[in-house]
Design an enzyme around this catalytic site. Structure first.
Site, PDB file in Angstrom:
ATOM      1  N   THR A 110      12.574  -5.847  -0.409  1.00  0.00           N
ATOM      2  CA  THR A 110      13.872  -5.292  -0.775  1.00  0.00           C
ATOM      3  C   THR A 110      14.988  -6.218  -0.288  1.00  0.00           C
ATOM      4  O   THR A 110      14.784  -7.078   0.573  1.00  0.00           O
ATOM      5  CB  THR A 110      14.078  -3.910  -0.137  1.00  0.00           C
ATOM      6  OG1 THR A 110      14.160  -4.078   1.286  1.00  0.00           O
ATOM      7  CG2 THR A 110      12.938  -2.956  -0.475  1.00  0.00           C
TER       8      THR A 110
ATOM      9  N   GLN B 187      29.942  -1.681 -19.220  1.00  0.00           N
ATOM     10  CA  GLN B 187      31.367  -1.332 -19.261  1.00  0.00           C
ATOM     11  C   GLN B 187      32.077  -2.046 -20.404  1.00  0.00           C
ATOM     12  O   GLN B 187      32.919  -1.448 -21.091  1.00  0.00           O
ATOM     13  CB  GLN B 187      32.029  -1.700 -17.930  1.00  0.00           C
ATOM     14  CG  GLN B 187      33.422  -1.126 -17.742  1.00  0.00           C
ATOM     15  CD  GLN B 187      33.407   0.390 -17.570  1.00  0.00           C
ATOM     16  OE1 GLN B 187      32.383   0.964 -17.222  1.00  0.00           O
ATOM     17  NE2 GLN B 187      34.534   1.030 -17.820  1.00  0.00           N
TER      18      GLN B 187
ATOM     19  N   GLU C 248       9.101  -7.544  -4.196  1.00  0.00           N
ATOM     20  CA  GLU C 248       8.834  -8.718  -3.359  1.00  0.00           C
ATOM     21  C   GLU C 248       9.801  -8.811  -2.172  1.00  0.00           C
ATOM     22  O   GLU C 248      10.332  -9.870  -1.855  1.00  0.00           O
ATOM     23  CB  GLU C 248       8.836  -9.989  -4.212  1.00  0.00           C
ATOM     24  CG  GLU C 248       7.681  -9.972  -5.198  1.00  0.00           C
ATOM     25  CD  GLU C 248       7.387 -11.301  -5.841  1.00  0.00           C
ATOM     26  OE1 GLU C 248       7.679 -12.340  -5.230  1.00  0.00           O
ATOM     27  OE2 GLU C 248       6.852 -11.279  -6.950  1.00  0.00           O
TER      28      GLU C 248
ATOM     29  N   ALA D  84       2.350   1.161   3.350  1.00  0.00           N
ATOM     30  CA  ALA D  84       2.677  -0.157   3.901  1.00  0.00           C
ATOM     31  C   ALA D  84       3.397  -0.963   2.835  1.00  0.00           C
ATOM     32  O   ALA D  84       2.781  -1.689   2.062  1.00  0.00           O
ATOM     33  CB  ALA D  84       1.411  -0.882   4.365  1.00  0.00           C
TER      34      ALA D  84
ATOM     35  N   GLU E 142       0.845  -1.188   0.000  1.00  0.00           N
ATOM     36  CA  GLU E 142       0.000   0.000   0.000  1.00  0.00           C
ATOM     37  C   GLU E 142       0.881   1.238   0.000  1.00  0.00           C
ATOM     38  O   GLU E 142       2.102   1.141   0.240  1.00  0.00           O
ATOM     39  CB  GLU E 142      -0.921  -0.005   1.218  1.00  0.00           C
ATOM     40  CG  GLU E 142      -1.907  -1.164   1.221  1.00  0.00           C
ATOM     41  CD  GLU E 142      -2.883  -1.134   2.388  1.00  0.00           C
ATOM     42  OE1 GLU E 142      -3.721  -2.053   2.461  1.00  0.00           O
ATOM     43  OE2 GLU E 142      -2.813  -0.195   3.218  1.00  0.00           O
TER      44      GLU E 142
ATOM     45  N   GLY F  45      31.443  -0.292 -23.540  1.00  0.00           N
ATOM     46  CA  GLY F  45      31.953   1.064 -23.591  1.00  0.00           C
ATOM     47  C   GLY F  45      30.859   2.059 -23.911  1.00  0.00           C
ATOM     48  O   GLY F  45      29.742   1.985 -23.392  1.00  0.00           O
ATOM     49  N   GLY F  46      31.144   2.995 -24.809  1.00  0.00           N
ATOM     50  CA  GLY F  46      30.167   4.013 -25.163  1.00  0.00           C
ATOM     51  C   GLY F  46      28.893   3.422 -25.742  1.00  0.00           C
ATOM     52  O   GLY F  46      27.788   3.920 -25.496  1.00  0.00           O
TER      53      GLY F  46
ATOM     54  N   ILE G 138       1.331  -2.199  -7.974  1.00  0.00           N
ATOM     55  CA  ILE G 138       0.693  -3.418  -8.434  1.00  0.00           C
ATOM     56  C   ILE G 138       1.082  -3.687  -9.891  1.00  0.00           C
ATOM     57  O   ILE G 138       0.670  -2.954 -10.807  1.00  0.00           O
ATOM     58  CB  ILE G 138      -0.845  -3.329  -8.298  1.00  0.00           C
ATOM     59  CG1 ILE G 138      -1.229  -2.945  -6.862  1.00  0.00           C
ATOM     60  CG2 ILE G 138      -1.482  -4.643  -8.712  1.00  0.00           C
ATOM     61  CD1 ILE G 138      -0.723  -3.888  -5.802  1.00  0.00           C
TER      62      ILE G 138
END
Length: 390
Positions: free
Chosen positions: A372, A343, A370, A138, A135, A346-347, A165
């Site tokens: 952290t 990396q 789900e 929450a 929520e 590269g560019g 959601i």
């Protein structure tokens, strides 16, 4: 390069049926999913037709009983299907994981009558589900949710809002946790709410860093009325229902993260083998070779960890700690591997012409959803050392 199917991974599968299943998934990925991934994600298009095809192929109910339209596959196999789908397009892989999570309360805690009435349409009838626990106020502290359901004769009337959601606003059904009693975890009950129920509406989708093709939105329940036959489990059992589903759902996230990491490794290997500098492929340079070796090791370790947890689940053994470990490790590994892939390129890795930057943006959310990764560490520590003293 953006639209190639992921490289096939050698898999140890327990049955010929499972091997045929993976072959089917790879063909669907090659034909229906991978070619459009880059374009559809950039445009923010949700591939509902893909989920319809997955349902028709029996891929939306793999871990559930065959008598209710499921595939009766062990989690060890189901998760490897998720990995294949997520490697091609996380919107699809994560969407299947969320749908499976939304079916869990009914499959595990519903009555035989409830399962017979609803589960076949959810697993193979083209329906798409969503899971309503979090929520606006929450998130990690899910036991403090404020959405409330009150008795009205033989019905329940639900009022409140749910946040973050996946499939919010497009789902055909929602598994919703609502407060029916006292404050805290003992006062929560689970309900199966139709997506077209009067009083149910969705806010505009969130504007996200990645997974732009997957709608994430708040849903609002304003006097939504459902019969008592849509209550899943006993009154006050909802928090236990939610936690049981999340243990399995975390394995789904771990498998999706491994798929994203594998896709990033594939992209880096392809680029490093074809890009030439100083007269030879850059994959010949030791600094880059070691980076690729570390990336591959992270992918393999994550895959082994989520499969080990799945085998515990399939054997009916406790797996909550291992699920938290798999979710933690695999999603952190995906973030590291996708960053390293950028990396390597590269560019070019920083441009949308190659998949590495999209995979890097997508990997980030997997450390959050789900539970952290900070919550996963709390779960693991609680299993190791017991509840913290206060």
């Amino acid at each position: 390069m953006n639209d190639r199917a992921p490289q096939a991974v050698d898999r140890q599968l327990p049955t010929d049926e499972a091997r045929d299943l993976i072959s089917l998934v790879r063909e669907m990925v090659r034909r229906d999913i991978a070619p459009a991934t880059a374009e559809e994600e950039e445009a923010g298009r949700f591939p509902r037709e893909t989920f319809t095809r997955l349902s028709e192929a029996g891929l939306l109910g793999l871990p559930y009983p065959v008598e209710y339209g499921g595939g009766d596959q062990p989690y060890e196999v189901y998760l490897q299907v998720l990995e294949e789908l997520a490697a091609a397009r996380l919107t699809v892989g994560l969407g299947v994981s969320v749908h499976t999570l939304a079916c869990h309360a009914l499959a595990a805690f519903g009555t035989d009558e409830q399962r017979a009435a609803h589960l076949p349409a959810m697993t193979g009838g083209g329906l798409l589900g969503a899971y309503g626990l979090s929520e606006p106020a929450a998130g990690s502290d899910a036991a403090s949710l404020r959405t409330r359901a009150r008795r009205d004769g033989d019905d329940w009337v639900i009022d409140g809002s749910k946040a973050w959601i996946t499939h919010g606003g497009i789902a055909d059904f929602y598994t919703v946790m609502a407060r029916t009693g006292e404050e805290g975890p003992r006062g929560i009950t689970a309900f199966l709410v139709p997506g077209d129920a009067p009083g149910l509406s969705a806010a505009a989708p969130e504007r996200k860093m990645g997974m732009k093709g997957s709608p994430t939105a708040q849903i609002h329940l304003d006097g939504v009325r459902v019969g008592d036959d849509r209550r899943l489990g006993a009154e006050g059992q909802g928090f236990a229902v939610a936690l049981a589903a999340l243990d399995s759902g975390r394995l789904g996230i771990a498998a999706c993260a491994t798929g994203v990491a594998q896709a990033a490794l594939d992209a880096a290997l392809e680029y490093a083998s074809g890009r030439r500098q100083f007269g030879r492929p850059i994959a010949d340079f030791q600094g880059l070779r070691f980076l690729l070796a570390d990336m591959a090791t992270q992918v393999e370790a994550g895959r082994a960890l989520y499969l080990a947890a799945a085998r515990l689940r399939d054997a009916g053994l406790p797996f909550s700690r291992q699920a938290a470990m798999a979710k933690l490790f695999c999603t952190d590994a995906a973030m590291k591997v996708t960053t390293d892939a950028v990396q390597v390129l590269g560019g070019y890795g920083y441009t949308a012409d190659f998949p590495a930057e999209r995979l890097m943006r997508e990997a980030k959310v997997l450390q959050i959803v789900e539970g952290t990764n900070q919550i996963q560490r709390m779960v693991i520590a609680r299993h190791l050392a017991g509840p913290e003293s206060r």
